[in-house]
Design a protein around this motif. Structure first.
Motif, PDB file in Angstrom:
ATOM      1  N   ASP A  30       0.848  -1.045   0.279  1.00 27.35           N
ATOM      2  CA  ASP A  30       0.132  -0.224   0.404  1.00 27.35           C
ATOM      3  C   ASP A  30       0.479   0.937   0.067  1.00 27.35           C
ATOM      4  O   ASP A  30       0.748   2.434   0.801  1.00 27.35           O
ATOM      5  N   TYR A  68       2.082   2.499   3.619  1.00 30.99           N
ATOM      6  CA  TYR A  68       1.792   3.124   4.396  1.00 30.99           C
ATOM      7  C   TYR A  68       1.162   1.700   5.246  1.00 30.99           C
ATOM      8  O   TYR A  68      -0.226   1.295   5.837  1.00 30.99           O
ATOM      9  N   VAL A  89       1.069   6.319  11.144  1.00 34.21           N
ATOM     10  CA  VAL A  89      -0.209   5.599  10.304  1.00 34.21           C
ATOM     11  C   VAL A  89      -0.019   4.030  11.154  1.00 34.21           C
ATOM     12  O   VAL A  89       0.626   3.710  11.125  1.00 34.21           O
ATOM     13  N   HIS A 114      -3.484   0.627  11.956  1.00 40.18           N
ATOM     14  CA  HIS A 114      -3.502  -0.115  11.049  1.00 40.18           C
ATOM     15  C   HIS A 114      -1.687   0.138  11.033  1.00 40.18           C
ATOM     16  O   HIS A 114      -0.926   0.030  11.014  1.00 40.18           O
ATOM     17  N   PHE A 122     -12.129  -0.226   0.287  1.00 35.90           N
ATOM     18  CA  PHE A 122     -11.354  -0.226  -1.179  1.00 35.90           C
ATOM     19  C   PHE A 122     -11.798  -0.886  -1.393  1.00 35.90           C
ATOM     20  O   PHE A 122     -11.401  -2.197  -1.557  1.00 35.90           O
ATOM     21  N   PHE A 162      -8.873  -1.348   6.546  1.00 32.17           N
ATOM     22  CA  PHE A 162      -8.364  -1.053   5.180  1.00 32.17           C
ATOM     23  C   PHE A 162      -8.515  -2.340   4.085  1.00 32.17           C
ATOM     24  O   PHE A 162      -9.044  -2.923   4.288  1.00 32.17           O
ATOM     25  N   ASP A 184      -2.982   9.830  10.143  1.00 29.52           N
ATOM     26  CA  ASP A 184      -3.742   8.996   8.940  1.00 29.52           C
ATOM     27  C   ASP A 184      -4.717   8.634   9.447  1.00 29.52           C
ATOM     28  O   ASP A 184      -4.801   8.303  10.760  1.00 29.52           O
ATOM     29  N   GLU A 241      -5.647  13.590   9.254  1.00 26.46           N
ATOM     30  CA  GLU A 241      -6.644  12.812   7.900  1.00 26.46           C
ATOM     31  C   GLU A 241      -8.302  12.632   8.231  1.00 26.46           C
ATOM     32  O   GLU A 241      -8.694  11.619   8.874  1.00 26.46           O
ATOM     33  N   HIS A 262      -2.990  12.660  -2.256  1.00 32.79           N
ATOM     34  CA  HIS A 262      -1.667  11.469  -3.359  1.00 32.79           C
ATOM     35  C   HIS A 262      -3.273  10.197  -3.657  1.00 32.79           C
ATOM     36  O   HIS A 262      -2.438   9.922  -4.137  1.00 32.79           O
ATOM     37  N   ASP A 263      -3.682  10.560  -2.985  1.00 33.01           N
ATOM     38  CA  ASP A 263      -4.828   9.446  -2.822  1.00 33.01           C
ATOM     39  C   ASP A 263      -5.682   9.260  -4.139  1.00 33.01           C
ATOM     40  O   ASP A 263      -5.122  10.419  -4.980  1.00 33.01           O
ATOM     41  N   ARG A 304      -4.446   4.613  -7.682  1.00 31.53           N
ATOM     42  CA  ARG A 304      -4.154   5.895  -7.105  1.00 31.53           C
ATOM     43  C   ARG A 304      -2.615   5.880  -7.498  1.00 31.53           C
ATOM     44  O   ARG A 304      -2.378   7.027  -7.386  1.00 31.53           O
ATOM     45  N   ARG A 327       1.512   9.329  -8.160  1.00 28.00           N
ATOM     46  CA  ARG A 327       2.537   8.923  -7.870  1.00 28.00           C
ATOM     47  C   ARG A 327       3.583   8.228  -8.653  1.00 28.00           C
ATOM     48  O   ARG A 327       4.341   7.901  -8.300  1.00 28.00           O
TER      49      ARG A 327
END
Ligand code: BGC
Length: 559
Positions: A65, A68, A105, A108, A147, A169, A205, A250, A317-318, A398, A402
């Motif tokens: 990810d 992340y 982050v 998780h 997602f 996620f 995050d 966020e 970035h997402d 995404r 990037r």
């Protein structure tokens, strides 16, 4: 202007620049960006006027990810460098007047993190309660996944121990159990560690997921401390360890929900939050060429404490999420800016950068960035926006936005001297490729996007009203125009933006002004008189924009 206020609350006038070390600059020719490369490119960021770098995750990762999914919160991904390189980059940034914040982050971990490996080895593991488990089969949670192209439940069965773990996620990102005091201690230690290396805070995050207690058995949940008390703890911990440290959260929620994460008017939880609502309504306004949705969004911001701030942005970035628009509104934005299915993702967002959305039209692009920097709040840029980079739709999801930073027109945009097949991500192709869009060429051209952005950033930094002011929309007759004023102390700035292609003349009446005042342009040469009633006529081109400082007889401003 009170000097003490402005330096202590540096983040209210900051220019934040988000970058991923992995795609910024490769200095050891292995195809992957690194801290040494970042350090070499800090001068570019200083010249642009950036005051705060936000580094996306650079920790050891399972690489599922984009970093992340962390396997060691204390480490550095060896492809990017080691702790010494991180410290050098932070120190060099500070020397160039830039603070550094990093992604935190901790909702998780990766499923390869040693805590999770231990947790899933046995129900009796001391790490079992670091994560959230259930033994009975979960209900249908397909509507709750983040997602939807990859997951259909927020619970995954762990075959070995025959229980399900929570993952908001991806299934390879088990959620940490922040109701466990041991986990809270671990998180504080991680924050303390990085602050000790000279950071000025964190981009936090997925804050609502981090705090949520869903999934924790009812009986236990009733005993849990208030999650907002936890956020207050984190804020005061950062304050104790680093006087100027911030938490930029966020929180993609409607405005009223965001108020809670600031700690209401007490302002003792997150220091800053991204304004996802204003961002989404901005795109609706642009699609409709009607300023009303954006003006309404700004008016709907809840009042916040002077210890807090909104962060504004047009791209991150997402996916460019449009999840808070109605279905019809989202369709309008899709039609205007990303009509093809390949440009959309998760049914709720766009995978494009702004320049291709407006066909590279420099008038529209400049108007939109001028608008962004004039909105009340702290602007956040995503790397490459300063030169008008595009995306690579050939990449998955995404990843399209990037791609490597485009420094020169050389192979791989000067990002790396490694063979293109070894690059961490391929560069953009077509009209926005490095051949056409790069830093080196734009540095030499006073009319370039980079030159424009540099001037804009400089003006923004000279106008502390923008980050601190009382904001008001000024009534005027044109649907496509947003006229607003920001007043702070003895300074007032008026910004006028035309979201449509037709030139117009905007009548403005400014309370408290008369014919002893005039409006001095900050982005071009010129000034406009006001009459006895404080009224002026301001001419705007199609997609025109003007920043106007109100100057009276007693003004000491440098205009
Ligand atoms: C980040 C994403 C990431 C997700 C899971 C976010 O909200 O912005 O890029 O995939 O958290 O960590």
């Amino acid at each position: 202007m009170r000097i003490t206020d402005t330096s202590d609350t540096w983040w209210k006038n900051a220019v934040v620049y988000c970058l991923d070390v992995e795609t910024f600059m490769d200095w050891n020719d292995d195809g992957v960006g690194d801290f040494a490369g970042l350090a070499q490119r800090l001068d570019h960021l200083q010249e642009l006027g950036v005051t705060c770098l936000w580094l996306m995750p650079f920790y050891p990762t399972a690489e599922k990810d984009d970093g992340y999914d962390i396997t060691d919160f204390y480490g550095v991904d060896p492809r990017l460098g080691h702790h010494g390189d991180v410290v050098e980059a932070i120190r060099t940034a500070r020397d160039r007047g830039m603070r550094v914040i990093v992604d935190l982050v901790v909702n998780h971990t990766s499923d390869r993190h040693p805590w999770f490996r231990a947790a899933r080895s046995s129900k009796d593991s001391p790490y079992r309660d670091y994560y959230v488990w259930r033994s009975d089969p979960p209900p249908d949670t397909s509507a709750e996944v983040v997602f939807p192209d990859q997951e259909d439940s927020i619970w995954e069965l762990d075959e070995r121990t025959c229980e399900y773990y929570l993952h908001r996620f991806y299934k390879h990102q088990p959620d940490l159990n922040v109701s466990n005091p041991a986990v809270r201690d671990e998180i504080a230690k991680v924050m303390g560690f990085w602050l000790e290396l000279g950071l000025s805070g964190f981009r936090v995050d997925a804050v609502p997921f981090l705090l949520e207690t869903a999934g924790i058995p009812q009986a236990e949940a009733a005993r849990l401390p208030d999650p907002h008390a936890y956020l207050r703890d984190l804020r005061s911990f950062v304050g104790r360890r680093s006087g100027d440290g911030i938490l930029l959260g966020e929180v993609n929620l409607p405005h009223e929900g965001q108020a809670e994460f600031f700690g209401g008017l007490a302002g003792d939880e997150l220091t800053m939050q991204f304004d996802f609502i204003a961002m989404q309504k901005l795109y609706l306004s642009l699609a409709r060429q009607d300023a009303a949705p954006l003006a309404d969004a700004l008016a709907s911001r809840p009042p916040i404490s002077p210890d807090c701030q909104w962060a504004t942005f047009v791209r991150n970035h997402d996916e460019l999420t449009l999840d808070k628009l109605s279905d019809d509104e989202r369709d309008e934005v899709f039609t205007a800016f990303g009509p093809e299915e390949s440009m959309q993702v998760y049914g709720r967002g766009l995978r494009r950068r702004l320049p291709p959305m407006v066909d590279g039209d420099p008038r529209r692009l400049r108007m939109i960035y001028s608008l962004l920097f004039s909105l009340p709040g702290t602007p956040v840029l995503f790397y490459g926006e300063e030169i008008g980079m595009g995306e690579n739709l050939a990449l998955d999801g995404r990843s399209a936005v990037r791609t490597p930073m485009q420094w020169t027109s050389a192979r791989s945009g000067g990002f790396s001297r490694a063979a293109p097949s070894r690059l961490t991500a391929p560069v953009v192709e077509g009209p926005f490729s490095p051949e056409h869009v790069n830093v080196a060429v734009q540095r030499a051209d006073p009319e370039s996007m980079l030159a424009f952005m540099t001037r804009l950033v400089q003006r923004y930094r000279e106008c502390p009203e923008l980050g601190r002011a009382e904001f008001a929309v000024i009534d005027q007759p044109h649907r496509s125009v947003l006229a607003h004023r920001c007043t702070w102390g003895d300074g007032t700035l008026v910004a006028v933006h035309n979201l449509g292609p037709d030139a117009c003349t905007v009548p403005l009446t400014l309370d408290g002004c008369d014919d002893e005042h005039r409006l001095v342009d900050l982005l071009q040469v010129g000034s406009t008189p006001l009459d006895r009633k404080g009224t002026a006529s301001v001419a705007l081109d199609g997609y025109g924009y003007r920043w106007l400082r109100v100057v009276g007889p007693a003004s000491r401003r440098l205009v």
